[in-house]
Scaffold this active site. Structure first.
Site, PDB file in Angstrom:
ATOM      1  N   ALA A 137     -13.428  -3.621   1.111  1.00  0.00           N
ATOM      2  CA  ALA A 137     -12.375  -2.973   1.912  1.00  0.00           C
ATOM      3  C   ALA A 137     -11.838  -3.909   2.984  1.00  0.00           C
ATOM      4  O   ALA A 137     -12.576  -4.731   3.530  1.00  0.00           O
ATOM      5  CB  ALA A 137     -12.915  -1.701   2.553  1.00  0.00           C
ATOM      6  N   ASN A 138     -10.551  -3.769   3.267  1.00  0.00           N
ATOM      7  CA  ASN A 138      -9.938  -4.519   4.354  1.00  0.00           C
ATOM      8  C   ASN A 138     -10.219  -3.820   5.678  1.00  0.00           C
ATOM      9  O   ASN A 138     -10.361  -2.597   5.723  1.00  0.00           O
ATOM     10  CB  ASN A 138      -8.412  -4.564   4.148  1.00  0.00           C
ATOM     11  CG  ASN A 138      -8.016  -5.595   3.107  1.00  0.00           C
ATOM     12  OD1 ASN A 138      -8.433  -6.748   3.181  1.00  0.00           O
ATOM     13  ND2 ASN A 138      -7.212  -5.193   2.136  1.00  0.00           N
ATOM     14  N   ARG A 190       0.855  -1.199   0.000  1.00  0.00           N
ATOM     15  CA  ARG A 190       0.000   0.000   0.000  1.00  0.00           C
ATOM     16  C   ARG A 190       0.880   1.235   0.000  1.00  0.00           C
ATOM     17  O   ARG A 190       1.805   1.345   0.806  1.00  0.00           O
ATOM     18  CB  ARG A 190      -0.914  -0.023   1.240  1.00  0.00           C
ATOM     19  CG  ARG A 190      -1.809   1.182   1.343  1.00  0.00           C
ATOM     20  CD  ARG A 190      -2.835   1.036   2.445  1.00  0.00           C
ATOM     21  NE  ARG A 190      -3.872   0.066   2.099  1.00  0.00           N
ATOM     22  CZ  ARG A 190      -4.964  -0.156   2.813  1.00  0.00           C
ATOM     23  NH1 ARG A 190      -5.166   0.519   3.918  1.00  0.00           N
ATOM     24  NH2 ARG A 190      -5.861  -1.048   2.432  1.00  0.00           N
ATOM     25  N   ALA A 246     -13.639   1.275   0.120  1.00  0.00           N
ATOM     26  CA  ALA A 246     -12.573   2.288   0.119  1.00  0.00           C
ATOM     27  C   ALA A 246     -11.524   1.873   1.149  1.00  0.00           C
ATOM     28  O   ALA A 246     -10.879   0.851   0.966  1.00  0.00           O
ATOM     29  CB  ALA A 246     -13.161   3.663   0.395  1.00  0.00           C
ATOM     30  N   LYS A 280       2.021  -8.084   4.554  1.00  0.00           N
ATOM     31  CA  LYS A 280       1.618  -6.880   3.825  1.00  0.00           C
ATOM     32  C   LYS A 280       2.769  -5.895   3.923  1.00  0.00           C
ATOM     33  O   LYS A 280       3.600  -5.986   4.828  1.00  0.00           O
ATOM     34  CB  LYS A 280       0.365  -6.300   4.504  1.00  0.00           C
ATOM     35  CG  LYS A 280      -0.476  -5.407   3.656  1.00  0.00           C
ATOM     36  CD  LYS A 280      -1.571  -6.138   2.940  1.00  0.00           C
ATOM     37  CE  LYS A 280      -2.387  -5.182   2.103  1.00  0.00           C
ATOM     38  NZ  LYS A 280      -3.458  -5.838   1.375  1.00  0.00           N
TER      39      LYS A 280
HETATM   40  P1  NAD Z   1      -8.793   1.964  -5.195  1.00  0.00           P
HETATM   41  O1  NAD Z   1      -7.806   2.937  -4.663  1.00  0.00           O
HETATM   42  O2  NAD Z   1      -8.749   1.609  -6.626  1.00  0.00           O
HETATM   43  O3  NAD Z   1     -10.274   2.485  -4.886  1.00  0.00           O
HETATM   44  C1  NAD Z   1     -10.633   3.052  -3.667  1.00  0.00           C
HETATM   45  C2  NAD Z   1     -11.562   4.212  -3.999  1.00  0.00           C
HETATM   46  O4  NAD Z   1     -12.092   4.710  -2.762  1.00  0.00           O
HETATM   47  C3  NAD Z   1     -10.866   5.378  -4.695  1.00  0.00           C
HETATM   48  O5  NAD Z   1     -11.577   5.718  -5.865  1.00  0.00           O
HETATM   49  C4  NAD Z   1     -10.900   6.503  -3.656  1.00  0.00           C
HETATM   50  O6  NAD Z   1     -11.028   7.781  -4.237  1.00  0.00           O
HETATM   51  C5  NAD Z   1     -12.126   6.130  -2.846  1.00  0.00           C
HETATM   52  N1  NAD Z   1     -12.162   6.640  -1.473  1.00  0.00           N
HETATM   53  C6  NAD Z   1     -11.145   6.767  -0.586  1.00  0.00           C
HETATM   54  N2  NAD Z   1     -11.613   7.256   0.581  1.00  0.00           N
HETATM   55  C7  NAD Z   1     -12.947   7.430   0.412  1.00  0.00           C
HETATM   56  C8  NAD Z   1     -13.985   7.900   1.254  1.00  0.00           C
HETATM   57  N3  NAD Z   1     -13.751   8.300   2.496  1.00  0.00           N
HETATM   58  N4  NAD Z   1     -15.245   7.947   0.747  1.00  0.00           N
HETATM   59  C9  NAD Z   1     -15.494   7.568  -0.523  1.00  0.00           C
HETATM   60  N5  NAD Z   1     -14.550   7.107  -1.362  1.00  0.00           N
HETATM   61  C10 NAD Z   1     -13.296   7.042  -0.897  1.00  0.00           C
HETATM   62  O7  NAD Z   1      -8.660   0.674  -4.252  1.00  0.00           O
HETATM   63  P2  NAD Z   1      -9.247  -0.786  -4.449  1.00  0.00           P
HETATM   64  O8  NAD Z   1      -8.208  -1.635  -5.058  1.00  0.00           O
HETATM   65  O9  NAD Z   1     -10.615  -0.722  -5.037  1.00  0.00           O
HETATM   66  O10 NAD Z   1      -9.333  -1.225  -2.928  1.00  0.00           O
HETATM   67  C11 NAD Z   1     -10.374  -0.757  -2.105  1.00  0.00           C
HETATM   68  C12 NAD Z   1     -10.330  -1.506  -0.786  1.00  0.00           C
HETATM   69  O11 NAD Z   1     -10.406  -2.908  -1.035  1.00  0.00           O
HETATM   70  C13 NAD Z   1      -9.031  -1.311   0.015  1.00  0.00           C
HETATM   71  O12 NAD Z   1      -9.349  -1.369   1.389  1.00  0.00           O
HETATM   72  C14 NAD Z   1      -8.199  -2.525  -0.357  1.00  0.00           C
HETATM   73  O13 NAD Z   1      -7.235  -2.840   0.631  1.00  0.00           O
HETATM   74  C15 NAD Z   1      -9.297  -3.567  -0.446  1.00  0.00           C
HETATM   75  N6  NAD Z   1      -8.949  -4.712  -1.264  1.00  0.00           N
HETATM   76  C16 NAD Z   1      -8.623  -4.561  -2.576  1.00  0.00           C
HETATM   77  C17 NAD Z   1      -8.303  -5.678  -3.338  1.00  0.00           C
HETATM   78  C18 NAD Z   1      -7.976  -5.575  -4.795  1.00  0.00           C
HETATM   79  O14 NAD Z   1      -8.005  -6.613  -5.490  1.00  0.00           O
HETATM   80  N7  NAD Z   1      -7.706  -4.402  -5.315  1.00  0.00           N
HETATM   81  C19 NAD Z   1      -8.313  -6.947  -2.743  1.00  0.00           C
HETATM   82  C20 NAD Z   1      -8.681  -7.071  -1.399  1.00  0.00           C
HETATM   83  C21 NAD Z   1      -8.985  -5.941  -0.670  1.00  0.00           C
END
Ligand code: NAD
Length: 365
Positions: free
Chosen positions: A261-262, A44, A239, A80
């Protein structure tokens, strides 16, 4: 923060800190457990307010990875890493990513890096120029963007939640609220829209939110409304973590919480119990969002496409099992117990294979 005491309380095996003078990279890798195998977990990139915040994040995220891998039936541990950005908006560079790759290399394969918030497949490929212990790139490393698989797994988990709450597994008359329509949230919205659901969205990045409205027909929530107080069927936090605590849970008007989200619960025990008391069905985050890990870990472990897809389908059954085991208690706590039982069983199996079980079954041959 007393690092060793924190490691002891979370149960970490190793936490490594790194500073690269040339690029200014500041990073932490936390290996929570390698009991079941080497540990794959995203990197991250985030502008943390303090080093303590970064450490807290990496400790909690890596612990969650141990449970995620175990609950998914993967022979992998949990780890991580985080990169502390010097300022919001600081652009990623190849030099920084390569410095991170060299840091990953020092752990000799115990830790396998991949993408998380702020890290793209391109960044993974840059890291992979310095170490082979990276997944999630498209050219130098492989696996690509895991987010479509994470979204699919979350959608599967939602089906189990609908069945668990006695509802028809049919999205056509449902309203789902998604916080964050980035990599995973957007794809989840797409699956939900294709299945006929109405989808409310928020995103702090306005162009990202607009895209979900224009391309998928989602409804953007105005600034005067709070997504966490909307009357919806399912709330999907997609998010950042820590968004469910006493102050938000008391206002929820949804029946189900299931997102990508995690670490959605600020306090896994107390907040899980509060959701249960309020009669809200909570899909434990590390089960609902395991699709991306299953994809990359599956490729790393040499599983076939069919085996990987099957494991992502299984997220529905795993969610159902854990919700059932939770009964009227916290599903978050039930999920941790479920994962810990798998780790204990895996450790016992390994020990038996190492020592020979002595039963003449041939397991040591
Ligand atoms: P990303 O950064 O592509 O998307 C997150 C989105 O959330 C962004 O568009 C950001 O602008 C928005 N955001 C941030 N804070 C916000 C708030 N307070 N209110 C509204 N929107 C907000 O990330 P992602 O890959 O989609 O991951 C999202 C979550 O899922 C994270 O917690 C990540 O650890 C978890 N996750 C992702 C994956 C994966 O395959 N990418 C796998 C497991 C867990």
């Amino acid at each position: 923060m007393n690092v060793l005491a924190e490691m002891q309380s979370y149960g970490h095996e190793r936490v490594a800190f790194h500073h690269d003078a040339k690029t200014g990279l500041k990073a932490i890798i936390a290996i929570h457990s390698t009991v079941l195998g080497n540990a794959l977990g995203g990197t991250r990139r985030w502008a943390y307010a303090t080093e303590g915040d970064a450490l807290y994040d990496v400790l909690r995220l890596s612990e969650g990875m141990t449970y995620k891998a175990a609950a998914s039936g993967l022979q992998m541990g949990g780890a991580k890493s985080v990169i502390i950005m010097p300022a919001q908006g600081h652009q990623p560079t190849e030099a920084e990513a390569r410095a991170m790759g060299r840091f990953v290399e020092t752990l000799a394969g115990k830790y396998i890096a991949a993408e998380d918030v702020g890290v793209s497949p391109q960044y993974c490929d840059w890291m992979a120029l310095e170490t082979k212990h990276v997944m999630g790139g498209n050219t130098v490393s492989h696996g690509g963007d895991p987010s479509p698989f994470t979204a699919q797994g979350c959608f599967n988990s939602m089906k189990a939640c609908l069945a668990h709450t006695g509802r028809k597994v049919d999205f056509s008359n449902l309203t789902v609220a998604i916080q964050g329509v980035g990599a995973t949230g957007f794809r989840l919205a797409k699956l939900l829209r294709a299945a006929g659901a109405a989808v409310l969205v928020t995103d702090v990045h306005v162009p990202t939110m607009k895209r979900a409205v224009e391309e998928l027909g989602c409804v953007a929530l105005g600034n005067d409304r709070n997504l966490f107080e909307e009357k919806v069927d399912i709330l999907a936090p997609c998010a950042l973590g820590g968004i469910l605590d006493a102050s938000t849970i008391q206002h929820l008007k949804c029946e189900i919480v299931c997102g990508t989200a995690n670490n959605q619960l600020r306090d896994p025990v107390a907040d899980g119990e509060m959701l249960a008391r309020r009669g809200i069905c909570y899909a434990p985050d590390f089960i609902a969002n395991a699709g991306g890990l299953i994809r990359l870990a599956g490729l790393y472990l040499g599983m076939t496409e069919g085996e990987i897809d099957h494991k992502i389908v299984e997220i529905e059954a795993t969610t159902a099992t854990v919700l059932k085991q939770a009964g009227s208690g916290s599903s978050g706590a039930a999920a941790i117990a479920f994962a810990k039982a798998k780790i204990a069983a895996g450790a016992a199996k390994k020990q038996m294979a190492g020592a020979g079980c002595g039963s003449g079954c041939g397991c040591h041959s």
